[in-house]
Every structure is written in C-alpha cells, then in structure tokens.
Write a protein that holds these residues in place. Structure first.
Motif, PDB file in Angstrom:
ATOM      1  N   LEU A   1       0.817  -1.215   0.000  1.00 19.84           N
ATOM      2  CA  LEU A   1       0.000   0.000   0.000  1.00 19.84           C
ATOM      3  C   LEU A   1       0.847   1.261   0.000  1.00 19.84           C
ATOM      4  O   LEU A   1       0.312   2.350  -0.149  1.00 19.84           O
ATOM      5  CB  LEU A   1      -0.922  -0.004   1.230  1.00 19.84           C
ATOM      6  CG  LEU A   1      -1.883  -1.188   1.340  1.00 19.84           C
ATOM      7  CD1 LEU A   1      -2.692  -1.088   2.623  1.00 19.84           C
ATOM      8  CD2 LEU A   1      -2.800  -1.262   0.130  1.00 19.84           C
ATOM      9  N   GLY A   2       2.150   1.129   0.195  1.00 15.12           N
ATOM     10  CA  GLY A   2       3.018   2.300   0.204  1.00 15.12           C
ATOM     11  C   GLY A   2       2.685   3.209   1.374  1.00 15.12           C
ATOM     12  O   GLY A   2       2.443   2.771   2.494  1.00 15.12           O
ATOM     13  N   ARG A   3       2.628   4.483   1.088  1.00  8.55           N
ATOM     14  CA  ARG A   3       2.290   5.483   2.112  1.00  8.55           C
ATOM     15  C   ARG A   3       0.766   5.592   2.168  1.00  8.55           C
ATOM     16  O   ARG A   3       0.146   6.079   1.232  1.00  8.55           O
ATOM     17  CB  ARG A   3       2.928   6.817   1.759  1.00  8.55           C
ATOM     18  CG  ARG A   3       4.456   6.785   1.656  1.00  8.55           C
ATOM     19  CD  ARG A   3       4.980   7.965   0.859  1.00  8.55           C
ATOM     20  NE  ARG A   3       4.487   7.944  -0.523  1.00  8.55           N
ATOM     21  CZ  ARG A   3       4.638   8.942  -1.386  1.00  8.55           C
ATOM     22  NH1 ARG A   3       5.243  10.052  -1.023  1.00  8.55           N
ATOM     23  NH2 ARG A   3       4.164   8.835  -2.622  1.00  8.55           N
ATOM     24  N   LEU A   4       0.198   5.170   3.267  1.00 12.22           N
ATOM     25  CA  LEU A   4      -1.257   5.077   3.399  1.00 12.22           C
ATOM     26  C   LEU A   4      -1.798   6.215   4.248  1.00 12.22           C
ATOM     27  O   LEU A   4      -1.302   6.472   5.350  1.00 12.22           O
ATOM     28  CB  LEU A   4      -1.639   3.739   4.036  1.00 12.22           C
ATOM     29  CG  LEU A   4      -3.100   3.563   4.475  1.00 12.22           C
ATOM     30  CD1 LEU A   4      -4.035   3.585   3.271  1.00 12.22           C
ATOM     31  CD2 LEU A   4      -3.263   2.274   5.263  1.00 12.22           C
ATOM     32  N   LEU A   5      -2.838   6.884   3.741  1.00 11.49           N
ATOM     33  CA  LEU A   5      -3.555   7.909   4.500  1.00 11.49           C
ATOM     34  C   LEU A   5      -4.935   7.369   4.841  1.00 11.49           C
ATOM     35  O   LEU A   5      -5.727   7.054   3.955  1.00 11.49           O
ATOM     36  CB  LEU A   5      -3.678   9.202   3.689  1.00 11.49           C
ATOM     37  CG  LEU A   5      -4.575  10.287   4.298  1.00 11.49           C
ATOM     38  CD1 LEU A   5      -4.038  10.761   5.647  1.00 11.49           C
ATOM     39  CD2 LEU A   5      -4.712  11.473   3.332  1.00 11.49           C
ATOM     40  N   ASP A   6      -5.215   7.245   6.131  1.00  8.48           N
ATOM     41  CA  ASP A   6      -6.519   6.796   6.611  1.00  8.48           C
ATOM     42  C   ASP A   6      -7.290   8.036   7.065  1.00  8.48           C
ATOM     43  O   ASP A   6      -7.050   8.568   8.144  1.00  8.48           O
ATOM     44  CB  ASP A   6      -6.337   5.807   7.762  1.00  8.48           C
ATOM     45  CG  ASP A   6      -7.658   5.284   8.306  1.00  8.48           C
ATOM     46  OD1 ASP A   6      -8.662   5.350   7.577  1.00  8.48           O
ATOM     47  OD2 ASP A   6      -7.684   4.812   9.458  1.00  8.48           O
ATOM     48  N   VAL A   7      -8.206   8.503   6.217  1.00  7.40           N
ATOM     49  CA  VAL A   7      -8.939   9.742   6.478  1.00  7.40           C
ATOM     50  C   VAL A   7     -10.118   9.450   7.399  1.00  7.40           C
ATOM     51  O   VAL A   7     -10.946   8.584   7.109  1.00  7.40           O
ATOM     52  CB  VAL A   7      -9.438  10.368   5.166  1.00  7.40           C
ATOM     53  CG1 VAL A   7     -10.203  11.664   5.452  1.00  7.40           C
ATOM     54  CG2 VAL A   7      -8.277  10.631   4.218  1.00  7.40           C
ATOM     55  N   GLY A   8     -10.204  10.199   8.503  1.00  6.65           N
ATOM     56  CA  GLY A   8     -11.258   9.947   9.463  1.00  6.65           C
ATOM     57  C   GLY A   8     -11.025   8.617  10.158  1.00  6.65           C
ATOM     58  O   GLY A   8     -11.904   7.764  10.210  1.00  6.65           O
ATOM     59  N   THR A   9      -9.854   8.463  10.723  1.00  8.64           N
ATOM     60  CA  THR A   9      -9.436   7.158  11.250  1.00  8.64           C
ATOM     61  C   THR A   9     -10.313   6.653  12.385  1.00  8.64           C
ATOM     62  O   THR A   9     -10.374   5.453  12.642  1.00  8.64           O
ATOM     63  CB  THR A   9      -7.959   7.209  11.696  1.00  8.64           C
ATOM     64  OG1 THR A   9      -7.473   5.892  11.902  1.00  8.64           O
ATOM     65  CG2 THR A   9      -7.792   8.029  12.970  1.00  8.64           C
ATOM     66  N   GLY A  10     -10.995   7.559  13.102  1.00  8.83           N
ATOM     67  CA  GLY A  10     -11.859   7.123  14.199  1.00  8.83           C
ATOM     68  C   GLY A  10     -11.063   6.397  15.265  1.00  8.83           C
ATOM     69  O   GLY A  10     -10.101   6.933  15.825  1.00  8.83           O
ATOM     70  N   THR A  11     -11.421   5.158  15.527  1.00  7.55           N
ATOM     71  CA  THR A  11     -10.722   4.383  16.558  1.00  7.55           C
ATOM     72  C   THR A  11      -9.417   3.774  16.058  1.00  7.55           C
ATOM     73  O   THR A  11      -8.725   3.100  16.816  1.00  7.55           O
ATOM     74  CB  THR A  11     -11.619   3.251  17.077  1.00  7.55           C
ATOM     75  OG1 THR A  11     -11.873   2.318  16.013  1.00  7.55           O
ATOM     76  CG2 THR A  11     -12.938   3.788  17.605  1.00  7.55           C
ATOM     77  N   GLY A  12      -9.080   3.988  14.788  1.00  6.99           N
ATOM     78  CA  GLY A  12      -7.819   3.486  14.254  1.00  6.99           C
ATOM     79  C   GLY A  12      -7.874   2.064  13.730  1.00  6.99           C
ATOM     80  O   GLY A  12      -6.834   1.467  13.443  1.00  6.99           O
ATOM     81  N   ARG A  13      -9.075   1.513  13.563  1.00  8.56           N
ATOM     82  CA  ARG A  13      -9.192   0.122  13.136  1.00  8.56           C
ATOM     83  C   ARG A  13      -8.581  -0.108  11.759  1.00  8.56           C
ATOM     84  O   ARG A  13      -7.863  -1.085  11.529  1.00  8.56           O
ATOM     85  CB  ARG A  13     -10.661  -0.314  13.136  1.00  8.56           C
ATOM     86  CG  ARG A  13     -10.921  -1.684  12.520  1.00  8.56           C
ATOM     87  CD  ARG A  13     -10.113  -2.776  13.174  1.00  8.56           C
ATOM     88  NE  ARG A  13     -10.297  -4.060  12.513  1.00  8.56           N
ATOM     89  CZ  ARG A  13      -9.477  -5.103  12.640  1.00  8.56           C
ATOM     90  NH1 ARG A  13      -8.401  -5.020  13.391  1.00  8.56           N
ATOM     91  NH2 ARG A  13      -9.728  -6.229  12.011  1.00  8.56           N
ATOM     92  N   MET A  14      -8.851   0.764  10.787  1.00  5.24           N
ATOM     93  CA  MET A  14      -8.313   0.576   9.438  1.00  5.24           C
ATOM     94  C   MET A  14      -6.792   0.735   9.435  1.00  5.24           C
ATOM     95  O   MET A  14      -6.077   0.001   8.748  1.00  5.24           O
ATOM     96  CB  MET A  14      -8.948   1.576   8.459  1.00  5.24           C
ATOM     97  CG  MET A  14     -10.419   1.342   8.189  1.00  5.24           C
ATOM     98  SD  MET A  14     -10.750  -0.273   7.430  1.00  5.24           S
ATOM     99  CE  MET A  14     -11.438  -1.166   8.828  1.00  5.24           C
TER     100      MET A  14
END
Length: 333
Positions: A169-182
C-alpha cells in the motif's frame, strides 16, 4: 540544525531517556513526566531542547500536545527525518542512541525500567477508551444493526486492494481514522500509515489501539478532510472508511484527496449505498444518505481518479458499498 547541535542536545541522561521512550510510542509531556518521575516543567525544558535540535516534534490535539521522535529506530522504513531533512543523519543518530543503550549497562537498566513504566500509560489509555465505548455503545449498536458486520467488509476491502495493484500500500492515509481500526488492519502492508481525524477524542482512542506498533510506523494527525495538512503527492493509498457521508461537499473532499495522492495512487471508499433513513441525519450527523454508483463514479472522475472496481455487501436495511479508484497521471483520462 547540525550534527553537533543534535549531539549537544543529547548530552544529558534525561534527554537520552526521553528519546528512547519516544522510539517506543508517542507520548504527552505529562505522560513523560509520569514515566521519568520528574516534574512536568522540568520535562518540558528537556523536550524544548530536543525539539529545537530537530530530534523530536510536537503535535497538538485539542488541549493535548503529543511528542514523537523524528529519527525512528535503526533500519526502520518510513522513519521521519531530522530538521535539516537528512535521512543519513537521522539514521546515524538512531544508531548512536541504540548503541548507547547496548554499551552502557546502567543506562540500559534505566531505559528498561522506563519502558516498564510505559505499561501504566498504556493501561490508562485503555481504561479511557473502554469508558468512552461504554458511554456510546447504545447509539453505535443501533447503527450497526442496520448493516452487515464489520468482518466481511474488512476482508472484502483487503481483497479489493490486493487484487488491484498488489498487497503493498506504500504510504497510506486513513482519512477519518476514528478508533484506528483501518490503520491497524493495513499497517503491516503499508510502508507508513498516517491516521487523520478531526476529533482529538477519536485520536486518543486510535492512539490506544495503535500503541503496540512502532512509533515510526504510524503517525496520528489532527485535521479536517476538507483541508488536508499534507503536501501534494504525499500518499500512495488513500482510504475513506465510513467517512464520506459526513461531508457536506464530498466533491471538495475528494479533490483534496486527489491533491495529496501521487500519480497512480489508489483511493478506496467504504460507505453506504443511497438510502432513505432520514433519522441518520439527526441521530448520527450524516450529511449524505449514502451514494449511488453513478454518483460516486462522477465524484471520483471529477476529482481526478479513474474508477476501477466496486463491491456491494447487503446485510440488513443498509447496503455497504466499496469503491476503488486510481489517481490519473497528468494528461490521462
């Protein structure tokens, strides 16, 4: 800052201990003071010296300020860089700190004890998270009852990403990570994960979930998805998991996602198919009642992404949709 400035900043046992602690996890000044057994003002003075030397950096989240190392650990991928931008210097300083712990028995014992005290910080964070979930359990359970369970959604998302561009996935941006599950789910397949959320409370929950990961692997950032605090082309994968329905102007949010995406980067969106559950606006602050396939294809295309795949997961009353797009290179259609 020069190498000499950095070495001068490290010429203190407390500052050396702080750097070894920050290599394990991000910490607030108060948390550092708790672990070190020193007053918060004294720790703040040491922190200022380290930040001025470019060895650590502050990150504000609401009323809290968290600290992270800028040099990582020897051999780690995705480590941050020192203030002068030198990855070589960062690597050298990280090696010096690791070597100091190995060569000095007394210092190694102190660092080991410090890391033991970190368990109290982790436990405190976990207690806070459990209390938060207990307060909100009823409203979240009512929303979950409307759609398929999380497990099939997560496995489908992982399969979709692996089938369209491979596992990396390279450099991954998780937008709106919430609890961080993704962020947690995909950390092993990413070079580095940046977990962004507007809410300091949610970032505290995410930090609790992600605190077992190397400090240089995950970066938590407070920010708005309509004004992402990153430079152009910063990411190879951008993920919106049950986030886009909060956007009053999803076209502007996706345009921002495109701006920070490198050419050929992938965007994955998990959200609801179009529905008519109006109570989700008032009870859960949803600005959009899901998205149709044609609407999503148009939104992605207008932002600069080529739609490449989608999946539908029917469960109860709401259908969960997954859409995947690829950032167009300059001049492509």
């Amino acid at each position: 800052m020069t190498l000499l400035d950095s070495l001068r900043a490290l010429a203190d046992p407390t500052r050396l201990r702080i750097m070894r602690l920050l290599a394990s996890m991000e910490l607030a000044v108060g948390e550092l003071a708790q672990v070190l057994g020193q007053s918060q003002p004294r720790v703040s003075r040491h922190v200022k010296i380290l930040c001025d030397a470019g060895l650590a950096e502050r990150r504000r989240e609401g009323g809290w300020v968290f600290l992270r190392t800028t040099i990582g650990e020897p051999g780690e991928r995705g480590s941050a860089v020192t203030a002068n931008g030198s990855t070589t210097m960062a690597s050298a300083l990280a090696s010096v700190l690791a070597a100091a712990e190995q060569a000095d028995t007394a210092f190694a014992a102190q660092v080991t004890q410090d890391r033991t005290h970190l368990e109290a910080i982790r436990t405190g964070r976990q207690t806070h998270a459990e209390a938060y979930f207990a307060r909100h359990a009823t409203e979240w359970d009512s929303l979950r009852s409307l759609h398929i369970a999380d497990g099939p959604v997560e496995s489908t998302l992982a399969h979709l990403l692996a089938s369209n561009g491979g596992p990396a996935l390279g450099r991954l941006l998780d937008v709106g990570t919430g609890t961080g599950r993704m962020a947690e789910l995909f950390a092993a397949k990413a070079e580095q994960v940046t977990a962004l959320d507007r809410s300091p409370e949610m970032l505290r929950l995410a930090r609790t979930r992600l605190q077992h990961l190397p400090a240089s692997k995950v970066e938590l950032v407070q920010g708005d998805f309509a004004q992402l605090p990153f430079s152009a082309g910063s990411f190879d994968t951008v993920l919106f998991h049950q986030v886009l329905h909060y956007a009053l102007a999803p076209e502007a949010v996706l345009a921002e996602a495109a701006r920070v995406s490198a050419p050929g980067a992938r965007i994955a969106i998990v959200d609801f198919a179009a529905h008519d559950r109006e109570e989700l606006r008032s009870e859960h602050a949803h600005a959009r009642l899901g998205f149709g396939d044609a609407q999503m294809a148009e939104l992605l295309s207008a932002a600069g992404f080529a739609p490449v795949a989608d999946r539908a997961l029917a469960g109860h009353e709401l259908i969960v949709k997954l859409w995947l797009g690829v950032r167009r290179t300059s001049g492509s259609r």
